[in-house]
Each structure stands twice: as structure tokens, then as C-alpha cells.
Design an enzyme around this catalytic site. Structure first.
Site, PDB file in Angstrom:
ATOM      1  N   HIS A  49      -6.978  -8.208   9.212  1.00 44.23           N
ATOM      2  CA  HIS A  49      -8.367  -8.054   8.961  1.00 44.23           C
ATOM      3  C   HIS A  49      -9.333  -9.215   9.305  1.00 44.23           C
ATOM      4  O   HIS A  49      -8.495 -10.591   9.867  1.00 44.23           O
ATOM      5  CB  HIS A  49      -8.481  -8.324   7.209  1.00 44.23           C
ATOM      6  CG  HIS A  49      -8.140  -7.187   6.557  1.00 44.23           C
ATOM      7  ND1 HIS A  49      -8.884  -5.899   6.367  1.00 44.23           N
ATOM      8  CD2 HIS A  49      -6.888  -6.703   6.129  1.00 44.23           C
ATOM      9  CE1 HIS A  49      -8.033  -5.114   5.803  1.00 44.23           C
ATOM     10  NE2 HIS A  49      -7.040  -5.394   5.468  1.00 44.23           N
ATOM     11  N   HIS A  63      -5.949  -5.519  -0.193  1.00 42.36           N
ATOM     12  CA  HIS A  63      -5.038  -6.532  -0.523  1.00 42.36           C
ATOM     13  C   HIS A  63      -5.791  -7.586  -1.231  1.00 42.36           C
ATOM     14  O   HIS A  63      -5.172  -8.002  -2.247  1.00 42.36           O
ATOM     15  CB  HIS A  63      -4.097  -6.994   0.491  1.00 42.36           C
ATOM     16  CG  HIS A  63      -2.933  -6.046   0.877  1.00 42.36           C
ATOM     17  ND1 HIS A  63      -3.430  -4.782   1.601  1.00 42.36           N
ATOM     18  CD2 HIS A  63      -1.583  -6.042   0.757  1.00 42.36           C
ATOM     19  CE1 HIS A  63      -2.205  -4.131   1.793  1.00 42.36           C
ATOM     20  NE2 HIS A  63      -1.225  -4.872   1.422  1.00 42.36           N
TER      21      HIS A  63
END
Length: 282
Positions: free
Chosen positions: A243, A201
Site C-alpha cells: 500500500h 489490514h
């Protein structure tokens, strides 16, 4: 007639167990201990245990192992007294990364401290997903009626495909697991998405932000909103626990330089028609 002194010396040499007949000292074998000494030591359980632990066979085995290794301990038993500065720096950075990522994962689940804004973070997550971007670029390419619009949308579509390939390769090579506090409830995940480094992303947000700012004429407020959207996409990855911080930071850097590669491989409609015409001729 031998002298008494000679008799005394010969008698003393014959009775002494450590002196040989030629006047030299000899060591008495362990197996030839006096019987009363063996009985006296056998009655003591502590000395028996000591004898068992320091038996001649064990001493011979330890001696042979030390001689075979040159008198050094095995590598796993040695202490590294001089670790490298690079190793210390990397270990410290990894520890800080894990600690900070866990502290910032405030939307990892509904009962987290900021669990109430988790639906908003998931909406931002979907806005940076690859499938909506691929579908939107393909639709705009199909609906575009100008050569300039088709050129931009075609290269954006190629950039998105290139991003998916490069991120997938890096994830497959690094194979860093996602944070332990992450919940795998992402939209449309693939097999490579179980790995964390880098953030796809973040790479897509950085690359698409540069692409939009470079090839679409936008007013100043829209340009600011584009940069803010890219930053929120990266921040949502850490807040949702998807993440670590370094995954997002590396993803931003990777996406920034991916745009340079897209510019180097820029495909114009004339070049595309030329390739298609050449393939038709062949």
C-alpha cells in the site's frame, strides 16, 4: 473635341488593372494572375511549397473553423494559466505519497535493501488478515460459556464482517491500483484485493485494537503491546510495498470510526434471542 488630359485619364484607367471604369479600386483575383508571374513563381520550389501550404481552400477552412469557435483555440490546446489551489495541493500530495511509499518499500522483494526481514513482515501481515480474525472470533464464540463472553465475541464477529463489507465497497468505488513495486503474494487474496485504497489490514487493526482495549481487561503492558501491534500491521503494509502511505493513514482513520459504528449497532444476547424468537414465531 476631348482634351488631352481627359484622354490621358481614360487611357490610364483602362490600362490599370486595379482601377475600374467608374474610378473605383478593384482587387485582382488570384486566379487571374499574369501568365509570366505564374511561370516565374512556379519555377521556385520554395514559393510553390508556400503556395500549397497557404492555398485559398486551406485559408477558407481555417477561417471557417476560427469563426465557428469564436476565434478561440480548442480546449486541449489552451493553457490553464490559473489552476486551482486545491488541484495543486492534491497533485503535490499524490506525488509525495508515491515518492515516499516507494522509498519506504524496503521489503518489497528479497533483493531489496531490507529483504532479509521480509518473512517477519509477512508474519505480521497474516496476523492482521481477516480470515484468522474471523476464525478466532467464531471459535471463541463457540467455546465461550458465559453470557458476557458470548456477547463480546458475537459483536466482534459482526464488527469483522462489517469491516470486510465497508472496505470492499470503498475499494470497488475508488479502484486505486497497488504500488508498482508490489508483489502479489499475499495470503488468501480476493478479487477486490487488487485495489489499494484503503488498507484493509489497517482498518482491521485500528478497529480491533479499540475493541480489545475497550472490552477486554488487560494490564498496562498488554495494552501497549496491542497498540504496538496495530502500528506494526500498518507499517508492514508500506514496507512490503502492498500500500501507499495514504492508504494506511486513511485505513487507520476508517477503522477508528468503524468502532463507533460497532458501538452504535451493539448486539446483546437478549436482543439476539429476541430476534431469533421473533423469526421462529413468524
Amino acid at each position: 473635341m476631348p482634351s488631352p488630359k481627359a484622354k490621358n485619364n481614360s487611357g490610364r484607367s483602362g490600362n490599370s488593372p486595379g482601377i475600374g471604369g467608374n474610378g473605383r479600386y478593384e482587387f485582382m483575383s488570384l486566379n487571374r494572375r499574369p501568365q509570366n508571374l505564374l511561370q516565374r513563381q512556379g519555377s521556385d520550389p520554395t514559393s510553390a511549397r508556400l503556395r500549397a501550404s497557404e492555398s485559398p481552400t486551406r485559408r477558407r477552412g481555417s477561417g471557417s473553423s476560427n469563426s465557428s469557435t469564436g476565434g478561440q483555440l480548442p480546449e486541449e490546446d489552451c493553457m490553464r494559466l490559473n489552476p486551482s489551489i486545491v488541484g495543486i495541493a492534491l497533485s503535490s500530495l499524490l506525488a509525495m505519497d508515491l515518492w515516499l511509499s516507494k522509498r519506504l518499500g524496503v521489503c518489497a522483494c528479497e533483493d531489496s535493501s531490507w529483504g532479509s526481514i521480509r518473512p517477519l513482515m509477512k508474519l505480521i501481515e497474516i496476523s492482521g488478515h481477516g480470515i484468522p480474525w474471523l476464525a478466532g472470533a467464531a471459535y471463541c464464540l463457540y467455546k465461550s460459556d458465559s453470557a458476557a463472553g458470548q456477547e463480546v465475541m458475537l459483536n466482534l464477529l459482526m464488527a469483522l464482517v462489517l469491516d470486510l463489507i465497508l472496505v470492499g465497497i470503498v475499494k470497488a468505488v475508488v479502484r486505486r491500483r497497488r504500488p508498482s513495486h508490489n508483489r502479489m503474494d499475499m495470503f488468501a487474496t480476493f478479487s477486490v484485493d487488487r485495489y489499494s485504497f484503503p488498507s484493509g489490514h489497517a482498518t482491521r487493526a485500528a478497529m480491533c485494537a479499540r475493541f480489545v482495549l475497550a472490552h477486554l481487561v488487560l494490564a498496562a503492558p498488554l495494552r501497549v503491546l496491542t497498540l504496538l501491534w496495530a502500528a506494526l500491521v500498518g507499517l508492514s503494509r508500506v514496507l512490503l510495498g502492498r500500500h501507499n502511505v495514504t492508504d494506511v493513514a486513511f485505513g487507520f482513520a476508517m477503522g477508528y470510526f468503524q468502532y463507533n459504528l460497532v458501538e452504535a449497532l451493539w448486539m446483546s444476547p437478549a436482543a439476539l434471542h429476541g430476534l431469533m424468537g421473533q423469526s421462529d414465531v413468524e
